[in-house]
Design a protein around this motif. Structure first.
Motif, PDB file in Angstrom:
ATOM      1  N   LYS A 195      26.597 -62.519  -8.274  1.00 47.25           N
ATOM      2  CA  LYS A 195      25.242 -61.958  -8.246  1.00 47.25           C
ATOM      3  C   LYS A 195      24.519 -62.409  -6.983  1.00 47.25           C
ATOM      4  O   LYS A 195      23.817 -61.626  -6.329  1.00 47.25           O
ATOM      5  CB  LYS A 195      24.477 -62.390  -9.498  1.00 47.25           C
ATOM      6  N   LYS A 196      24.711 -63.678  -6.610  1.00 45.20           N
ATOM      7  CA  LYS A 196      24.062 -64.227  -5.422  1.00 45.20           C
ATOM      8  C   LYS A 196      24.552 -63.550  -4.146  1.00 45.20           C
ATOM      9  O   LYS A 196      23.784 -63.344  -3.194  1.00 45.20           O
ATOM     10  CB  LYS A 196      24.332 -65.734  -5.353  1.00 45.20           C
ATOM     11  N   LEU A 197      25.826 -63.169  -4.120  1.00 51.37           N
ATOM     12  CA  LEU A 197      26.413 -62.551  -2.929  1.00 51.37           C
ATOM     13  C   LEU A 197      26.345 -61.028  -2.958  1.00 51.37           C
ATOM     14  O   LEU A 197      26.741 -60.371  -1.982  1.00 51.37           O
ATOM     15  CB  LEU A 197      27.874 -62.995  -2.775  1.00 51.37           C
ATOM     16  N   GLY A 198      25.879 -60.477  -4.065  1.00 50.79           N
ATOM     17  CA  GLY A 198      25.791 -59.018  -4.165  1.00 50.79           C
ATOM     18  C   GLY A 198      27.119 -58.349  -4.439  1.00 50.79           C
ATOM     19  O   GLY A 198      27.354 -57.213  -4.012  1.00 50.79           O
ATOM     20  N   ILE A 273      28.867 -71.725   7.531  1.00 48.08           N
ATOM     21  CA  ILE A 273      28.451 -71.734   6.129  1.00 48.08           C
ATOM     22  C   ILE A 273      28.024 -73.152   5.766  1.00 48.08           C
ATOM     23  O   ILE A 273      28.853 -74.073   5.781  1.00 48.08           O
ATOM     24  CB  ILE A 273      29.591 -71.283   5.193  1.00 48.08           C
ATOM     25  N   PRO A 274      26.749 -73.377   5.461  1.00 43.92           N
ATOM     26  CA  PRO A 274      26.286 -74.724   5.096  1.00 43.92           C
ATOM     27  C   PRO A 274      27.026 -75.267   3.875  1.00 43.92           C
ATOM     28  O   PRO A 274      27.453 -74.493   3.005  1.00 43.92           O
ATOM     29  CB  PRO A 274      24.795 -74.515   4.790  1.00 43.92           C
ATOM     30  N   ALA A 275      27.149 -76.579   3.809  1.00 36.33           N
ATOM     31  CA  ALA A 275      27.927 -77.213   2.745  1.00 36.33           C
ATOM     32  C   ALA A 275      27.445 -76.826   1.354  1.00 36.33           C
ATOM     33  O   ALA A 275      28.261 -76.635   0.435  1.00 36.33           O
ATOM     34  CB  ALA A 275      27.894 -78.730   2.916  1.00 36.33           C
ATOM     35  N   ASP A 276      26.124 -76.701   1.180  1.00 38.06           N
ATOM     36  CA  ASP A 276      25.610 -76.412  -0.160  1.00 38.06           C
ATOM     37  C   ASP A 276      25.790 -74.943  -0.566  1.00 38.06           C
ATOM     38  O   ASP A 276      25.459 -74.570  -1.694  1.00 38.06           O
ATOM     39  CB  ASP A 276      24.140 -76.819  -0.277  1.00 38.06           C
ATOM     40  N   GLU A 277      26.339 -74.119   0.340  1.00 32.56           N
ATOM     41  CA  GLU A 277      26.613 -72.714   0.006  1.00 32.56           C
ATOM     42  C   GLU A 277      28.106 -72.441  -0.157  1.00 32.56           C
ATOM     43  O   GLU A 277      28.499 -71.355  -0.598  1.00 32.56           O
ATOM     44  CB  GLU A 277      26.048 -71.800   1.091  1.00 32.56           C
ATOM     45  N   VAL A 278      28.939 -73.404   0.199  1.00 37.11           N
ATOM     46  CA  VAL A 278      30.385 -73.183   0.202  1.00 37.11           C
ATOM     47  C   VAL A 278      30.900 -72.832  -1.195  1.00 37.11           C
ATOM     48  O   VAL A 278      31.694 -71.890  -1.371  1.00 37.11           O
ATOM     49  CB  VAL A 278      31.116 -74.433   0.748  1.00 37.11           C
ATOM     50  N   GLU A 279      30.457 -73.565  -2.207  1.00 37.14           N
ATOM     51  CA  GLU A 279      30.955 -73.344  -3.559  1.00 37.14           C
ATOM     52  C   GLU A 279      30.736 -71.903  -4.022  1.00 37.14           C
ATOM     53  O   GLU A 279      31.560 -71.342  -4.757  1.00 37.14           O
ATOM     54  CB  GLU A 279      30.282 -74.310  -4.538  1.00 37.14           C
ATOM     55  N   THR A 280      29.638 -71.292  -3.592  1.00 36.04           N
ATOM     56  CA  THR A 280      29.323 -69.926  -4.009  1.00 36.04           C
ATOM     57  C   THR A 280      30.456 -68.968  -3.657  1.00 36.04           C
ATOM     58  O   THR A 280      30.851 -68.122  -4.474  1.00 36.04           O
ATOM     59  CB  THR A 280      28.012 -69.455  -3.340  1.00 36.04           C
ATOM     60  N   TYR A 281      31.025 -69.110  -2.469  1.00 34.95           N
ATOM     61  CA  TYR A 281      32.100 -68.211  -2.034  1.00 34.95           C
ATOM     62  C   TYR A 281      33.384 -68.457  -2.819  1.00 34.95           C
ATOM     63  O   TYR A 281      34.079 -67.505  -3.211  1.00 34.95           O
ATOM     64  CB  TYR A 281      32.343 -68.378  -0.535  1.00 34.95           C
ATOM     65  N   PHE A 282      33.716 -69.723  -3.071  1.00 32.63           N
ATOM     66  CA  PHE A 282      34.943 -70.031  -3.801  1.00 32.63           C
ATOM     67  C   PHE A 282      34.808 -69.697  -5.283  1.00 32.63           C
ATOM     68  O   PHE A 282      35.792 -69.321  -5.927  1.00 32.63           O
ATOM     69  CB  PHE A 282      35.311 -71.498  -3.591  1.00 32.63           C
ATOM     70  N   ALA A 283      33.611 -69.818  -5.809  1.00 34.80           N
ATOM     71  CA  ALA A 283      33.383 -69.440  -7.206  1.00 34.80           C
ATOM     72  C   ALA A 283      33.433 -67.926  -7.380  1.00 34.80           C
ATOM     73  O   ALA A 283      33.922 -67.416  -8.395  1.00 34.80           O
ATOM     74  CB  ALA A 283      32.042 -69.985  -7.682  1.00 34.80           C
ATOM     75  N   ALA A 284      32.919 -67.193  -6.400  1.00 28.24           N
ATOM     76  CA  ALA A 284      32.887 -65.727  -6.486  1.00 28.24           C
ATOM     77  C   ALA A 284      34.273 -65.109  -6.322  1.00 28.24           C
ATOM     78  O   ALA A 284      34.546 -64.023  -6.850  1.00 28.24           O
ATOM     79  CB  ALA A 284      31.943 -65.166  -5.426  1.00 28.24           C
TER      80      ALA A 284
END
Length: 391
Positions: A195-198, A273-284
């Motif tokens: 959802k965060k990444l569209g 990609i900032p460290a606090d955003e990395v998980e979003t990509y791997f989770a998606a």
């Protein structure tokens, strides 16, 4: 025992994991020689002191300013080496100038009575980057011969190091790369990440993550994703990472993606990609793809495994030793779009995808055990101890 870890402002994530493993050994005192990147990172580790000799090595600077800063850094390094009581210098990465890093500095350290350990993360990075020449290869060989011990991450790397640079096998220790334990892991759900990444909840999401460079073969992945999308309308390719060099490679990739993939099939974020955003990509993502054409090892493997993400990797370097076919991912032929497409299809039809929650849990548990920094710290300490004992 006191040791110095020389990092040259490179790969802070690896450095943190490595030093966290070493710092658990009470009898070891550690001095970390690095840059601004380690400020606020090393201070929390016991028995560890940071010497920030490099300063800011990531800022965009003029050639004159950069030359001044590098010269000042080398002078600080020479002064530090002469004053420290460390018995062992563990060189993790090179600095900026091959002549200094591979020939002058190691000889200087030896004259000061230091024992030298070097981790060869890549056996010949010049060949990987297309910059190899007679002098660079000669200087690399001299550096390897100057070291008292060399650490590599896989058995294949040891074989290639010994055969290509005539290093005696007894000098080389195989110690695995550790799991990335610095990037925050907050447990974001796949649904929330998408959802965060569209990205649609039912997408078949393929991730490329990391610095973008020619040897990583991203163009083959774009072709494979495009081919896959003809039969699978749910396919979404995510490319996240900053171009490593000032070339037109990233622009070529953007054009290729625009020509072959519609907007709903691709997400491009070609920037840091900032460290606090990395998980979003791997989770998606459903899987990570490493389409590399030349490399020995990649730290992205151990970032993906931290989040339990399966990997499709090309059969180059030592990838086969870390990507277990049918268990943590699949292996495909390098530079072969047809085979990469087939392995992506195989993945999306396999239990690794169908039972993805279970898969992620199993991969995370496997990686936490196999790539433990505590074990790596103990193995590395044994290398240090053998050198001190000899002296």
């Amino acid at each position: 025992m006191k040791i110095s870890v020389l990092n040259a402002g490179q790969q802070t994530d690896y450095l943190y994991g490595f030093v966290s493993g070493l710092s658990a050994i009470p009898s070891l005192e550690i001095e970390v020689v690095d840059s601004d990147s380690s400020i606020g990172v090393m201070e929390c580790l016991p028995n560890t002191t940071l010497y920030n000799l490099r300063g800011n090595n990531t800022a965009e600077e003029s050639l004159q300013t950069k030359t001044l800063h590098i010269g000042r850094y080398y002078l600080r390094l020479l002064s530090y080496a002469a004053q420290t009581k460390s018995e062992i210098f563990h060189i993790q990465w090179e600095n900026s100038i091959a002549l200094m890093d591979r020939m002058v500095l190691p000889l200087y350290y030896k004259l000061l009575g230091k024992k030298l350990v070097h981790t060869a993360h890549n056996i010949d990075k010049d060949a990987r980057d297309g910059r190899s020449n007679f002098f660079r290869r000669l200087s690399l060989g001299i550096m390897y011969r100057t070291m008292d011990r060399i650490i590599v991450h896989t058995s294949k790397m040891k074989v290639d190091l010994c055969s290509q640079f005539h290093v005696v096998p007894e000098k080389v220790a195989v110690i695995p790369h550790g799991l990335n334990n610095r990037i925050p892991r907050r447990g974001i759900s796949q649904e929330a990440a998408r959802k965060k990444l569209g990205i649609k909840p039912d997408a078949h999401a393929i991730l490329f993550f990391g610095q973008i460079d020619k040897y990583k073969g991203v163009e083959y992945l774009i072709d494979a994703a495009a081919a896959l999308s003809h039969d699978d309308p749910a396919v979404v390719l995510m490319i996240a990472g900053k171009p490593k060099r000032r070339t037109n490679y990233a622009a070529q990739l953007k054009l290729q993606a625009a020509n072959l993939l519609s907007e709903n099939h691709v997400l491009l974020r070609m920037e840091f990609i900032p460290a606090d955003e990395v998980e979003t990509y791997f989770a998606a993502a459903d899987c990570l793809v490493l389409p590399y054409t030349m490399i020995y090892q990649s730290g992205v493997i151990f970032l993906a495994y931290r989040f339990g993400l399966p990997i499709i990797a090309t059969d180059i370097g030592s990838f086969r030793e870390d990507v277990l076919e049918g268990e943590t991912g699949f292996i495909c032929k390098p530079g072969d779009v047809h085979d990469m497409t087939a392995k992506l299809q195989l993945f999306f039809n396999s239990h690794l995808f169908r039972q993805r929650i279970r898969t992620r849990t199993q991969i995370s548990e496997y990686a936490e055990h196999k790539y433990s920094w505590s074990d790596i710290g103990r193995q590395t300490f044994a290398v240090y101890a053998s050198l001190v004992k000899k002296s």
